[in-house]
Design a protein around this motif. Structure first.
Motif, PDB file in Angstrom:
ATOM      1  N   ILE A 165       0.922  11.164  -0.842  1.00  0.00           N
ATOM      2  CA  ILE A 165       0.235  10.098  -1.571  1.00  0.00           C
ATOM      3  C   ILE A 165      -1.239  10.078  -1.188  1.00  0.00           C
ATOM      4  CG2 ILE A 165       0.051   7.592  -1.890  1.00  0.00           C
ATOM      5  CD1 ILE A 165       3.177   7.553  -1.371  1.00  0.00           C
ATOM      6  N   VAL A 171       2.493   6.971  -6.382  1.00  0.00           N
ATOM      7  CA  VAL A 171       3.524   6.691  -5.374  1.00  0.00           C
ATOM      8  C   VAL A 171       4.888   7.110  -5.914  1.00  0.00           C
ATOM      9  CG1 VAL A 171       4.737   4.863  -4.110  1.00  0.00           C
ATOM     10  CG2 VAL A 171       2.221   4.843  -4.246  1.00  0.00           C
ATOM     11  N   CYS A 211       4.594   0.482  -0.122  1.00  0.00           N
ATOM     12  CA  CYS A 211       3.477   1.363   0.177  1.00  0.00           C
ATOM     13  C   CYS A 211       2.179   0.598  -0.032  1.00  0.00           C
ATOM     14  CB  CYS A 211       3.542   2.571  -0.756  1.00  0.00           C
ATOM     15  SG  CYS A 211       2.250   3.789  -0.495  1.00  0.00           S
TER      16      CYS A 211
END
Length: 180
Positions: A119, A102, A82
């Protein structure tokens, strides 16, 4: 949960009395609790007031945050990374807190599209940022281990909020930083 795992293992035709499986229901239950621990966590507890005053108004990017999640359709893992960027407005978030946000959402049953949006929305809400950009890249075991069995497939999702959505230059800066 242990009893349910025992029933699942028996339903596939296995014998729980054989040595390798005697404690498997207990181990599987413990593993599943760990893999879904996000349900027992709140953003408030994870962030824990780790917002710090700052004059910075330039993009902050935390990239390559590894993530492990379970798809809600097959309960199979998806694994990836991510990238989270935001433009602060007077406060910055402690670096490890971005990764913890996350994890809070990754450790729940869901689809990657929802994970990406959760997120981004959370970082935006917590920091009151001018904008937030999130990209998640992941490989899904439900695509690789079953069904179409495509070993090299991956999925990318993005969520762009605030200036990352409305200002093309901000979006381009974010994407160019990821290519460096």
């Amino acid at each position: 949960m242990e009893d349910h795992w025992a029933k699942i293992i028996e339903a596939v035709g296995e014998d729980l009395s054989r040595p390798g499986l005697r404690d498997t229901p207990k181990r599987a239950a413990k593993a599943f609790e760990f893999l879904t621990q996000g349900y027992g966590q709140s953003v408030e507890d994870v962030v824990n007031d780790a917002l710090f005053p700052s004059d910075s108004d330039e993009m902050i990017l935390v990239q390559n945050i590894e993530l492990y999640s379970l798809c809600e359709h097959h309960l199979l893992p998806f694994i990836g990374k991510c990238h989270v960027a935001y433009i602060p407005t007077g406060k910055v978030l402690g670096l490890s807190k971005v990764a913890r946000i996350v994890d809070v959402f990754a450790r729940r049953l869901q689809i990657q599209e929802s994970l990406t949006a959760q997120i981004a929305e959370t970082v935006m809400a917590v920091t009151n940022a001018e904008g937030v950009g999130v990209i998640v890249e992941a490989q899904h075991m439900c695509m690789m281990m079953r069904g179409v069995a495509k070993q090299n497939s991956s999925m990318k999702t993005s969520a762009m909020l605030g200036s990352f959505r409305s200002d093309q230059k901000t979006r381009e800066e974010f994407l160019s930083l990821l290519r460096m």
